[in-house]
Design a protein around this motif. Structure first.
Motif, short mmCIF file in Angstrom:
data_model
loop_
_atom_site.label_atom_id
_atom_site.label_comp_id
_atom_site.label_asym_id
_atom_site.label_seq_id
_atom_site.Cartn_x
_atom_site.Cartn_y
_atom_site.Cartn_z
N THR A 2 0.73 -1.17 0.04
CA THR A 2 0.17 -0.04 -0.02
C THR A 2 0.89 1.15 -0.10
N PRO A 3 0.38 2.51 -0.25
CA PRO A 3 1.03 3.71 -0.45
C PRO A 3 1.64 4.04 0.95
N ARG A 4 0.91 3.46 2.15
CA ARG A 4 1.44 3.67 3.51
C ARG A 4 2.69 2.69 3.59
N GLY A 5 2.50 1.51 3.31
CA GLY A 5 3.80 0.76 3.24
C GLY A 5 5.14 1.30 2.71
N TRP A 6 4.64 1.64 1.50
CA TRP A 6 5.80 2.51 0.64
C TRP A 6 6.47 3.71 1.57
N ALA A 7 5.39 4.37 2.23
CA ALA A 7 5.90 5.80 3.07
C ALA A 7 6.62 5.29 4.30
N VAL A 8 6.51 4.05 4.83
CA VAL A 8 7.03 3.58 5.90
C VAL A 8 8.39 3.18 5.45
N TRP A 176 2.66 12.13 -0.78
CA TRP A 176 3.64 12.26 0.05
C TRP A 176 4.75 11.99 -0.65
N ALA A 177 4.93 11.14 -1.76
CA ALA A 177 6.08 10.98 -2.51
C ALA A 177 6.53 12.06 -3.30
N PHE A 178 5.39 12.66 -4.13
CA PHE A 178 5.74 13.89 -4.79
C PHE A 178 6.06 15.11 -3.82
N GLY A 179 5.34 15.14 -2.80
CA GLY A 179 5.59 16.18 -1.86
C GLY A 179 6.87 16.23 -1.11
N ALA A 180 7.51 15.04 -1.01
CA ALA A 180 8.83 14.81 -0.43
C ALA A 180 9.81 15.34 -1.56
N ALA A 181 9.70 14.65 -2.91
CA ALA A 181 10.72 15.38 -3.66
C ALA A 181 10.60 16.70 -3.73
N GLY A 182 9.06 17.23 -4.08
CA GLY A 182 9.41 18.88 -4.07
C GLY A 182 9.63 19.46 -3.15
N ALA A 183 9.72 19.18 -1.91
CA ALA A 183 10.03 19.80 -0.79
C ALA A 183 11.60 19.94 -0.66
N LEU A 296 17.04 16.23 2.64
CA LEU A 296 16.82 15.23 3.28
C LEU A 296 15.79 15.22 4.43
N GLY A 297 16.07 16.40 5.28
CA GLY A 297 15.39 16.62 6.26
C GLY A 297 13.79 17.14 5.64
N ALA A 298 13.83 17.70 4.81
CA ALA A 298 12.54 18.39 4.27
C ALA A 298 11.53 17.19 3.76
N ALA A 299 12.49 16.49 3.06
CA ALA A 299 11.54 15.06 2.47
C ALA A 299 11.02 14.36 3.70
N LEU A 300 12.02 14.07 4.53
CA LEU A 300 11.70 13.22 5.92
C LEU A 300 10.27 13.62 6.34
N ALA A 301 10.39 15.17 6.50
CA ALA A 301 9.31 15.66 7.43
C ALA A 301 8.08 15.65 6.61
N VAL A 302 7.98 15.41 5.14
CA VAL A 302 6.67 15.36 4.63
C VAL A 302 6.15 13.99 4.63
N VAL A 303 7.17 13.24 4.80
CA VAL A 303 6.64 11.65 4.81
C VAL A 303 6.10 11.42 6.31
N VAL A 304 6.77 12.14 7.34
CA VAL A 304 6.29 12.01 8.58
C VAL A 304 4.86 12.42 8.87
N LEU A 305 4.88 13.76 8.19
CA LEU A 305 3.57 14.30 8.33
C LEU A 305 2.60 13.38 7.86
N TYR A 306 2.75 12.90 6.75
CA TYR A 306 1.74 12.02 5.95
C TYR A 306 1.20 10.76 6.64
N LEU A 307 2.34 10.22 7.57
CA LEU A 307 2.18 9.08 8.44
C LEU A 307 1.40 9.65 9.64
N LEU A 308 1.74 10.63 10.28
CA LEU A 308 0.86 11.30 11.50
C LEU A 308 -0.24 11.73 11.00
N GLY A 309 -0.50 12.20 9.88
CA GLY A 309 -1.83 12.78 9.45
C GLY A 309 -2.84 11.83 9.28
N SER A 310 -2.61 10.48 9.33
CA SER A 310 -3.65 9.66 9.22
C SER A 310 -4.09 9.15 10.70
#
Ligand SMILES: [Zn+2]
Length: 419
Positions: A2-8, A176-183, A296-310
């Motif tokens: 799942t996207p969530r699994g990929w995000a982890v 989250w994937a596009f967001g991390a790359a964009g950040a 790297l920190g900005a990309a990580l932050a976006v993924v964390v926000l996605y995971l926390l956001g659920s």
């Protein structure tokens, strides 16, 4: 998966990359000069100068900590209650609740409200800078600077908000994937363009005038193997009496900048010592290191926000259905603010390590520890720095080694060199 699994999985990959980059690029193994040397250096500073600087720092302290506390309070009040999401709705209402209006105007409104609520503390700080003679700016100039910084933040913020919420709409499962790359891309882009697009908004930069000092500095850069096109002088005196220098930009936008106040206050040999430190940053690619870890920190932050956001409880507190909607922007800001406060000591530690390396470079390049130490004394004196600040404050926020650490490092170098 799942996207969530990929995000982890992505989160784990980014965390490892950040740790590896930190381990390899940050010069950890540089122990500070012995405490006894630091205390000896402290004793050599004029007692009244130290007392005056400490009085100034003590006066500044309440404004600084109150600013952090209030900033946190406002972010939490807007992000972890429905207040913020209502503000976003309100900003979009004149446009029929259109998502672009909500995303851009709502987002900017949240940031502006937070800024305005902490404005009295910024003004308090400015009053102190003026009272102690560090600021050369009246309220008109201060307000102009403030409005300019709002305008710059609004332009960058609007683009980031529009980009981010376009992605969450177009790719609701993979944003989250596009967001991390964009950040990450935005961090790199800003490193390139800030010196040429943003710094000139606040200061005028002119090439250092021809003369023995410029010839000496360019010669030193050539000897050091660091190609420098020019040394730029910033008209910092319009704002402050403080002296400083820095390097910024990457590749074609890289520049070494000295404050005009430095040229006025310091001897040519001391300016050379400062520029030798800045060349150290250039030679060791510290701007690249900062940009890479920032990306790297900005990309990580976006993924964390996605995971926390659920997490249901957070969304319920904020009164929103999903972290990916513009109404949840205040919740994002609250989480980012908390993360910033928690990671501040780590960022300060990394910065201090990098600065110690640049100091060592300056000592080796100039071979002149006496001038290096004289410059540190002058920096502390003019900038009203506490030469040996309280430990907890140093650990939480000091981006540079303390004055006594830097003086002691110069003395240690002199001992080594004289052996
Ligand atoms: Zn530095």
């Amino acid at each position: 998966m799942t996207p969530r699994g990929w995000a982890v999985l992505t989160l784990a990959g980014l965390a490892v990359a950040l740790l590896v980059a930190g381990a390899l690029l940050v010069p950890w193994h540089r122990p500070p000069a012995p405490r006894a040397d630091q205390l000896a250096a402290l004793r050599d500073l004029p007692v009244d100068q130290v007392a005056h600087s400490r009085e100034f720092r003590a006066a500044l302290r309440p404004a600084g900590w109150a600013g952090l506390a209030l900033g946190l309070l406002v972010a939490v009040a807007l992000g972890l209650t429905p207040l913020g999401s209502r503000l976003v709705e309100l900003a979009g209402r004149p446009f029929g609740g259109n998502w672009i209006a909500q995303a851009v105007l709502g987002g900017l409104a949240v940031v502006l409200v937070a800024d305005l609520l902490t404005l009295p503390l910024a003004a308090w700080r400015q009053t102190l800078l003026t009272r102690y003679g560090l600021s050369t700016q009246g309220w008109a100039g201060w307000t102009a600077d403030l409005l300019k910084s709002y305008a710059v933040s609004a332009v960058i913020g609007a683009l980031a908000l529009l980009g981010f919420y376009t992605v969450t709409r177009l790719a609701p499962r993979w944003w989250w994937a596009f967001g991390a790359a964009g950040a990450a891309g935005l961090v790199v882009l800003l490193s390139f363009v800030l010196p040429v697009l943003v710094e000139p908004v606040f200061n005028r930069f002119t090439p250092m005038e021809q003369g023995p000092l410029r010839t000496e500095l360019m010669g030193m850069a050539a000897r050091d193997g660091v190609p420098v096109r020019d040394v730029l002088v910033a008209d910092a005196s319009r704002r402050t009496r403080a002296v400083n220098a820095y390097v910024s930009g990457l590749g074609p936008t890289r520049r070494v900048v000295v404050y005009d106040t430095l040229l006025r206050e310091a001897t040519p040999a001391e300016v050379t010592s400062v520029v030798a430190h800045e060349l150290g940053h250039a030679k060791d690619r510290d701007v690249w290191t900062g940009t890479l870890t920032g990306a790297l920190g900005a990309a990580l932050a976006v993924v964390v926000l996605y995971l926390l956001g659920s997490a249901g409880p957070l969304l319920r507190l904020a009164g929103v259905d999903s972290i990916a909607e513009p109404r949840a922007f205040p919740l994002l800001i609250a989480l980012v603010t908390v993360a910033g406060l928690v990671t501040a000591p780590v960022q300060a530690l990394v910065s201090r390590r990098v600065e110690v390396r640049a100091d060592a470079h300056a000592l080796a390049l100039t071979g002149d520890p006496a001038t290096f130490e004289a410059m540190q004394r002058r920096l502390a004196g003019v900038n009203l720095a506490d030469p040996d600040p309280p430990r907890w404050e140093y650990l939480y926020s000091a981006s540079h080694p303390s004055t006594v650490e830097r003086m002691a490092a110069a003395r240690a170098y002199a001992r080594e060199a004289g052996r």
